[in-house]
Design an enzyme around this catalytic site. Structure first.
Site, mmCIF file in Angstrom:
data_model
loop_
_atom_site.group_PDB
_atom_site.id
_atom_site.type_symbol
_atom_site.label_atom_id
_atom_site.label_comp_id
_atom_site.label_asym_id
_atom_site.label_seq_id
_atom_site.Cartn_x
_atom_site.Cartn_y
_atom_site.Cartn_z
ATOM 1 N N GLU A 199 51.852 -14.272 -32.926
ATOM 2 C CA GLU A 199 50.795 -14.733 -33.821
ATOM 3 C C GLU A 199 49.462 -13.999 -33.675
ATOM 4 O O GLU A 199 48.699 -13.921 -34.635
ATOM 5 C CB GLU A 199 50.568 -16.238 -33.601
ATOM 6 C CG GLU A 199 51.766 -17.110 -33.968
ATOM 7 C CD GLU A 199 52.065 -17.106 -35.447
ATOM 8 O OE1 GLU A 199 51.116 -17.080 -36.249
ATOM 9 O OE2 GLU A 199 53.259 -17.111 -35.795
ATOM 10 N N SER A 475 72.770 -78.738 -27.385
ATOM 11 C CA SER A 475 73.109 -79.001 -25.980
ATOM 12 C C SER A 475 72.442 -78.055 -24.980
ATOM 13 O O SER A 475 72.609 -78.218 -23.776
ATOM 14 C CB SER A 475 74.624 -78.931 -25.792
ATOM 15 O OG SER A 475 75.255 -79.998 -26.474
#
Length: 773
Positions: A199, A475
Site C-alpha cells: 500500500e 409440583s
C-alpha cells in the site's frame, strides 16, 4: 514723436515634461498589487483552515480515536482438582476457543489429548483478576471430573488455572462500526511489512503525501484508460477514513492531502501506522462494519491475529484494496490470487524465503466456517446482561468506550440447550402444535446463569419466556413443602402421611378437594413415597400440618421474589413463576440450602482494565445443610424410581436430582433438576395458555434429557452433611428401628430424629426381662 520700441519679452521658465508610462507596464503593476494581496489573503485563509484542521486532528488523535464497543465475554473455565469438568467438555471448550488439535503442542493455541489427559498450551489473556501469561499445562481426569493439573515445564502441581473466556459479542455504538483494538507491537511483523510493501512503500520517507506515487498512478491510469492504481499514502487513507466521506471530488482530495501533511507533521510514523491498522475498513458482517486488522482476524479466521499463518496474514493485507471485491466466501479464486500477489511481493523483497512463499501459496485460505457466527446470538441472555448492568453498574456504563464485560455464560451449555430446544420441540410438535418454551441453566458452584433460551427459536429477539412469563409452577413447589418438614426432628423421610380424601374451605367459604393424578387413594404413604411419586393429597396434608405461612416463608427464603399466596392450593403449585424464578429456588436446593442471588455478570473493566464499582450481591443461609441433604436425596429417588424415572433410565449409573411439574389441565409442563455441575429449570406450554396434554415428564423433562445427551452429565456427589446419619425405619409405621429389625428400610435422617426403638419396638418376653436383656 518718439517711436515706441517694444522691449524684448522675458523667456518663460521651461515646463517639466511628464514621462508617459506604457500601458502594459501599468496593467502589470495593478496585477501585482492585486495578486500579492490575494496571495496574502489566500495564505491567511489557508493557514486559518490548516489551524482548524490541525485542531480537528488533535482532538481526534489525542482524545478518543474511536468509540470501542463493549466486549462481552463468557465465563472463564476454571480447572482444578475436583472441578466438575469432564474430558469431553474441556475439548469442546478448546475447539470453541479456536485451539488447534495437534500431536504435540509446540506453540500457544494448540492442544493434544489422550483418553484421560489433555495437554494445553494456553494463550496469554486478560482475566478479571489480572493478566494471565501463556502457559503449557496438563489436565488429568477421573470419573468425577478433573483429578490433577500441573505445569509441563517443571511438573509443578497447580491449584487452579483458567482458560481464556470466549468473546461472545460486542455491543456497538449507533454508527454500527465494530473493531477490536490491537497495538502494533502485538501485530505480526510480517503483516505490517506486507501492508507497507503493498500500500505505501515510501511510508517512512514521505511527509504524508507522495507526489511521485501520485504521478505514477496518474500515468498508469491514463495508459490503462481506467483507474487501475491509486496514489494515496496510508496517511491520506487514514485522513479519509477518520474525517472525510468517500465522495470523489477535487475539493475532498485537497482537504485529504492537507490533513495528511498535518498528521504526518504532528505524529510519529508508528502512531500513524497503529491508527491505520485499527481503522482500516476490512469488510461487512451483516449490518456491522468490520474495522481494523484485529477484528478482521476474528471475522475471517476465528482466531487472534497473533496466531495467523503467513498466508492468512497476506490475505488480510490483500483485502485492504477492496473487502467486498475480494470477499473470500463469494470470490475465493479472486481472493486467493490477490493473496498470492502479496506473498510474491514479500518474497521479492526478501522478507520471506522461497520455501515459505511456496508453502504459503499452496495453502488454502483457511477461513472460519461461515455458518458459525463470530458473535453469539443470545437475545434472552443479553437481555439479562443489560438489565443487570443497569441495576448494578448504572444506566451509563454501556456508554463508556472500551469496557470489558465478563459474564457467567457457559457457551458449551448454551449450545447444548439450544440444540435440545430445537430437537425436542421438533419431536413434540408431531402431536402438539404451537408450543413455546423458556429455559434457564445455572452454574451450581458460581450461582451464575450458564445458559438461557427464551423462545422456541433461540435466536428470536423479543418476548423472553425464560424471565418474563408467569405460569403456575405445579409440583415444582413440593420440595419446599417437604424441606420445611425435614428441618424439624419430628419428621423423617419415613414419616407416614395420610392419603385419604380431604376437603378444605377457604376464607370465602369455597371448598377444595385435591386429587392425586391417578384419582386413587392409598390410605397412608411415607414422605419419601409421596414425594417421589408426586402425590398431591399427602402433600396437602403435610402442608396443612406445617402451616401455609411456614411453607410460603420457605419458598421466599429460597430466593422467590414474589409474595406467595397463602391458600391451600399453593401447596400444589398454584403459584405463578418463570423459569428464572424456579432456577433461583432450585439453585438454593442444589447449593446445600445456601441462597446466593443468580447473576449474569461478574465483573466490568473500564478501558484501562480497572474494575468499575458495582452494587454487591449478598446471600444467606436459607436452611441447614442437613435438611437440604435429605431433600436432595429424595429428589434423586424421583429420578431413580419416581415420576422422572425415564430420565434415570436414559442415564443409568449417573446420580441426578429432579422434580417434574404439571399445572391444571396440563397447560404447563415443568421440570427442574441438577447434576453435579448445573441446575436446570424448563417450562413448555402455549402462549395462549391452552391445554397441551403434556406432563412434566413428557414435555419439559424431554428437553432436559436431550440437553444432557448433548452435554453429558456429571454424577451428583452426595456426601452426607453434618448432623445426618443413616437410620433404619419400619416400612409400615415409619418408626426408627435398629438395623437388625425386620421390615425396615435404610434412609438418611437428622441425628435428632433418629431415635431407634429398643428391641425393634416390641415388648420383652418374661425370660428376657428375667435375664435383663
Amino acid at each position: 514723436m518718439s517711436k515706441t520700441t517694444n522691449s524684448p519679452s522675458k523667456k518663460s521658465p521651461a515646463r517639466t515634461r511628464k514621462t508617459k508610462v506604457p500601458v502594459s507596464s501599468s496593467i502589470w503593476q495593478r496585477i501585482w498589487s492585486i495578486s500579492w494581496k490575494l496571495v496574502l489573503t489566500l495564505a491567511v485563509l489557508v493557514a486559518t483552515y490548516c489551524i482548524y484542521l490541525d485542531q480537528m486532528i488533535a482532538r481526534k488523535f489525542e482524545g478518543q480515536k474511536w468509540y470501542l464497543p463493549a466486549q462481552v465475554f463468557s465465563r472463564s473455565m476454571a480447572l482444578y482438582p475436583g472441578a466438575a469438568v469432564n474430558h469431553y467438555q474441556l475439548i469442546a471448550e478448546l475447539k470453541l476457543l479456536g485451539y488447534r488439535k495437534v500431536a504435540n503442542p509446540r506453540q500457544v493455541g494448540e492442544f493434544s489429548a489422550s483418553s484421560t489427559k489433555v495437554d494445553i498450551w494456553r494463550r496469554p489473556f486478560l482475566h478479571p483478576d489480572g493478566k494471565q501469561p501463556e502457559q503449557r499445562m496438563m489436565v488429568e481426569f477421573d470419573h468425577q471430573g478433573v483429578s490433577r493439573v500441573w505445569r509441563v515445564s517443571d511438573g509443578r502441581e497447580l491449584a487452579v488455572v483458567h482458560l481464556e473466556p470466549v468473546l461472545l459479542d460486542r455491543i456497538l455504538s449507533q454508527d454500527g462500526e465494530d473493531r477490536l483494538f490491537v497495538p502494533t507491537d502485538d501485530m505480526p511483523p510480517t503483516l505490517v511489512e506486507a501492508l507497507l510493501l503493498t500500500e505505501d512503500r515510501e511510508f517512512f520517507d514521505h511527509y504524508g503525501v507522495n507526489p511521485l506515487a501520485i504521478a505514477r498512478a496518474l500515468l498508469a491510469n491514463i495508459i490503462a484508460g481506467r483507474t487501475v492504481q491509486g496514489g494515496s499514502t496510508l496517511t491520506q487513507q487514514l485522513a479519509k477514513n477518520f474525517f472525510l466521506s468517500s465522495e470523489r471530488s477535487l475539493e475532498r482530495k485537497i482537504r485529504e492531502a492537507l490533513m495528511a501533511i498535518i498528521i504526518d507533521g504532528r505524529y510519529s510514523k508508528q502512531e500513524i501506522l497503529e491508527a491505520y491498522l485499527n481503522e482500516v475498513y476490512m469488510g461487512q458482517d451483516g449490518s456491522r462494519a468490520v474495522h481494523g486488522m484485529g477484528l478482521a482476524s476474528q471475522f475471517y479466521f476465528g482466531r487472534p491475529i497473533g496466531e495467523l499463518t503467513l498466508a492468512q496474514q497476506a490475505f488480510l493485507v490483500a483485502a485492504v484494496k477492496g473487502p467486498s471485491y475480494y470477499n473470500p466466501w463469494r470470490y475465493a479464486e479472486r481472493a486467493q490470487k490477490r493473496r498470492d500477489l502479496v506473498l510474491k511481493l514479500l518474497m521479492e523483497s526478501g522478507k520471506i524465503s522461497v520455501a515459505q512463499y511456496a508453502a504459503a501459496v499452496d495453502s488454502p485460505l483457511g477461513l472460519r466456517n461461515k455458518n458459525r457466527s463470530v458473535h453469539q446470538k443470545l437475545p434472552a441472555f443479553f437481555a439479562e446482561v443489560r438489565k443487570e448492568l443497569a441495576s448494578r453498574w448504572g444506566d451509563k456504563v454501556l456508554k463508556q468506550s472500551g469496557i470489558r464485560i465478563y459474564t457467567t455464560l457457559d457457551p458449551i451449555a448454551q449450545e447444548a440447550a439450544e440444540k435440545a430446544v430445537r430437537d425436542t420441540l421438533k419431536q413434540l410438535e408431531k402431536n402438539h402444535q404451537d408450543l413455546q418454551l423458556g429455559l434457564v441453566i445455572t452454574d451450581r458452584y458460581g450461582a451464575g446463569i450458564a445458559a438461557m433460551v427464551g423462545d422456541r427459536d433461540p435466536e428470536f429477539v423479543g418476548y423472553n419466556r425464560a424471565a418474563e412469563i408467569r405460569r403456575p409452577i405445579g409440583s415444582l413447589i413440593k420440595p419446599f413443602v417437604y424441606v420445611t418438614a425435614l428441618e424439624q426432628d419430628k419428621y423423617t423421610l419415613a414419616t407416614p402421611l395420610p392419603d385419604k380424601p380431604i376437603t378444605l374451605t377457604n376464607g370465602n367459604g369455597q371448598t377444595w378437594s385435591p386429587q392425586n393424578a391417578n384419582k386413587k387413594f392409598s390410605g397412608e404413604v411415607s414422605m419419601l413415597t409421596a414425594f417421589s411419586r408426586s402425590m398431591n393429597v399427602p402433600t396437602v396434608n403435610l402442608g396443612m400440618q406445617l402451616g401455609l405461612d411456614n411453607v410460603a416463608y420457605t419458598l421466599n427464603r429460597s430466593g422467590w421474589p414474589d409474595r406467595v399466596p397463602e391458600y391451600p392450593s399453593m401447596l400444589l403449585g398454584a403459584v405463578n413463576g418463570s423459569p428464572l424464578m424456579v432456577a433461583q429456588a432450585y439453585q438454593t436446593l442444589a447449593d446445600g440450602g445456601r441462597y446466593r442471588p443468580l447473576s449474569a455478570v461478574t465483573t466490568v473493566l473500564d478501558e484501562h482494565n480497572k474494575p468499575i464499582a458495582a452494587t454487591e450481591l449478598s446471600g444467606y443461609r436459607a436452611w441447614g445443610a442437613a435438611p437440604d441433604y435429605l431433600i436432595k436425596y429424595a429428589m434423586t429417588k424421583v429420578v431413580e424410581a419416581g415420576t422422572a424415572r425415564r430420565l434415570g433410565q436414559a442415564f443409568p449409573g449417573v446420580t441426578l436430582a429432579g422434580k417434574t411439574g404439571t399445572s391444571n389441565d396440563s397447560r404447563d409442563s415443568w421440570f427442574a433438576g441438577f447434576d453435579e455441575r448445573n441446575v436446570a429449570a424448563i417450562w413448555v406450554g402455549r402462549d395462549d395458555n391452552s391445554k397441551t396434554s403434556l406432563y412434566g415428564s413428557s414435555g419439559a423433562m424431554a428437553v432436559y434429557r436431550n440437553f444432557l445427551q448433548a452435554r453429558p452429565p456429571i454424577d451428583l456427589r452426595m456426601a452426607p452433611a453434618d448432623n445426618v446419619v443413616n437410620g433404619w425405619f419400619d416400612k409400615t409405621t415409619g418408626q426408627a428401628m435398629g438395623s437388625d429389625c425386620p421390615n425396615v428400610v435404610e434412609l438418611p435422617a437428622l441425628r435428632g430424629s433418629y431415635q431407634p426403638a429398643k428391641h425393634c419396638g416390641k415388648p420383652l418376653e418374661w425370660w428376657q426381662k428375667l435375664l435383663g436383656s
